[in-house]
Design an enzyme around this catalytic site. Structure first.
Site, PDB file in Angstrom:
ATOM      1  CG  HIS A 154      33.141  42.362  48.479  1.00 26.68           C
ATOM      2  ND1 HIS A 154      33.275  41.249  47.690  1.00 26.68           N
ATOM      3  CD2 HIS A 154      33.150  41.910  49.762  1.00 26.68           C
ATOM      4  CE1 HIS A 154      33.353  40.178  48.458  1.00 26.68           C
ATOM      5  NE2 HIS A 154      33.294  40.545  49.717  1.00 26.68           N
TER       6      HIS A 154
HETATM    7  P1  TYD Z   1      30.928  37.293  46.519  1.00 23.70           P
HETATM    8  O1  TYD Z   1      30.909  37.412  48.005  1.00 23.70           O
HETATM    9  O2  TYD Z   1      30.858  38.548  45.711  1.00 23.70           O
HETATM   10  O3  TYD Z   1      32.216  36.447  46.079  1.00 23.70           O
HETATM   11  P2  TYD Z   1      33.742  36.893  45.941  1.00 23.70           P
HETATM   12  O4  TYD Z   1      34.005  38.002  46.881  1.00 23.70           O
HETATM   13  O5  TYD Z   1      34.505  35.677  46.217  1.00 23.70           O
HETATM   14  O6  TYD Z   1      33.991  37.316  44.547  1.00 23.70           O
HETATM   15  O7  TYD Z   1      29.769  36.302  46.089  1.00 23.70           O
HETATM   16  C1  TYD Z   1      29.668  35.833  44.757  1.00 23.70           C
HETATM   17  C2  TYD Z   1      28.195  35.540  44.495  1.00 23.70           C
HETATM   18  O8  TYD Z   1      27.723  34.507  45.338  1.00 23.70           O
HETATM   19  C3  TYD Z   1      27.293  36.751  44.718  1.00 23.70           C
HETATM   20  O9  TYD Z   1      26.300  36.750  43.713  1.00 23.70           O
HETATM   21  C4  TYD Z   1      26.648  36.476  46.046  1.00 23.70           C
HETATM   22  C5  TYD Z   1      26.632  34.972  46.121  1.00 23.70           C
HETATM   23  N1  TYD Z   1      26.792  34.451  47.499  1.00 23.70           N
HETATM   24  C6  TYD Z   1      25.747  33.775  48.113  1.00 23.70           C
HETATM   25  O10 TYD Z   1      24.669  33.585  47.524  1.00 23.70           O
HETATM   26  N2  TYD Z   1      25.925  33.284  49.375  1.00 23.70           N
HETATM   27  C7  TYD Z   1      27.083  33.454  50.064  1.00 23.70           C
HETATM   28  O11 TYD Z   1      27.218  32.992  51.226  1.00 23.70           O
HETATM   29  C8  TYD Z   1      28.152  34.187  49.429  1.00 23.70           C
HETATM   30  C9  TYD Z   1      29.461  34.415  50.143  1.00 23.70           C
HETATM   31  C10 TYD Z   1      27.958  34.676  48.150  1.00 23.70           C
END
Ligand code: TYD
Length: 138
Positions: free
Chosen positions: A54
């Site tokens: 992303h």
């Molecule tokens: P995401 O940023 O997509 O993780 P990665 O890039 O490591 O795969 O986040 C994963 C999930 O966690 C998504 O549902 C959003 C949630 N999240 C939060 O609730 N708070 C946060 O601070 C972060 C970074 C993610």
């Protein structure tokens, strides 16, 4: 690449100490850290885990691998760059509009992230085609 920078923190050794190891610190005065609002970590992932995929519209982040090794692949819409983070003294700054993918090189590696804003799902771009369209103003 714009909005990307590697910052190497100075390691502090205490030669008179009985203890082994190094200490690194990343201070508010170093990089306008005073405007940062959130710290989170990603842990418990096994080797070959892929996360990320992303971009963010506005968020600024500092990424530190504090245990193990994690490959960070970045794309600004024009240029690709890869960094393997495997030491606590390396901080990778990733700014807005950079598509990122993280690949776990070792089991249980830990990624510590310092982020400029509180969590906001509307700041994410999770669709690669949408990311490319925005970058290229299509
Ligand atoms: P995401 O940023 O997509 O993780 P990665 O890039 O490591 O795969 O986040 C994963 C999930 O966690 C998504 O549902 C959003 C949630 N999240 C939060 O609730 N708070 C946060 O601070 C972060 C970074 C993610």
């Amino acid at each position: 690449m714009r909005n990307v920078e590697v910052i190497k923190l100075e390691e502090k050794f205490d030669k008179d100490s009985l203890f082994d190891g190094s200490l690194v610190s990343f201070q508010v005065s170093d990089r306008k850290l005073d405007c940062f609002k959130r710290i989170y970590s990603i842990y418990g992932a096994k080797k070959n885990t892929i996360r990320g995929n992303h971009s963010h519209k506005h968020l600024n982040q500092f990424l530190i691998c504090i245990y193990g090794a994690i490959k960070i692949k970045l794309f600004d819409g024009y240029e690709h760059q890869e960094f393997t983070l495997n030491k606590s003294n390396i901080v990778l700054y990733v700014g807005p509009m950079i598509w990122r993918t993280m690949e776990w090189i070792e089991d249980d590696s830990v990624l510590l992230v310092i982020a400029s804003e509180e969590f906001d799902e509307s700041d994410y771009i999770r669709n690669y085609d949408v990311f490319l369209r925005i970058i290229h103003n299509d």
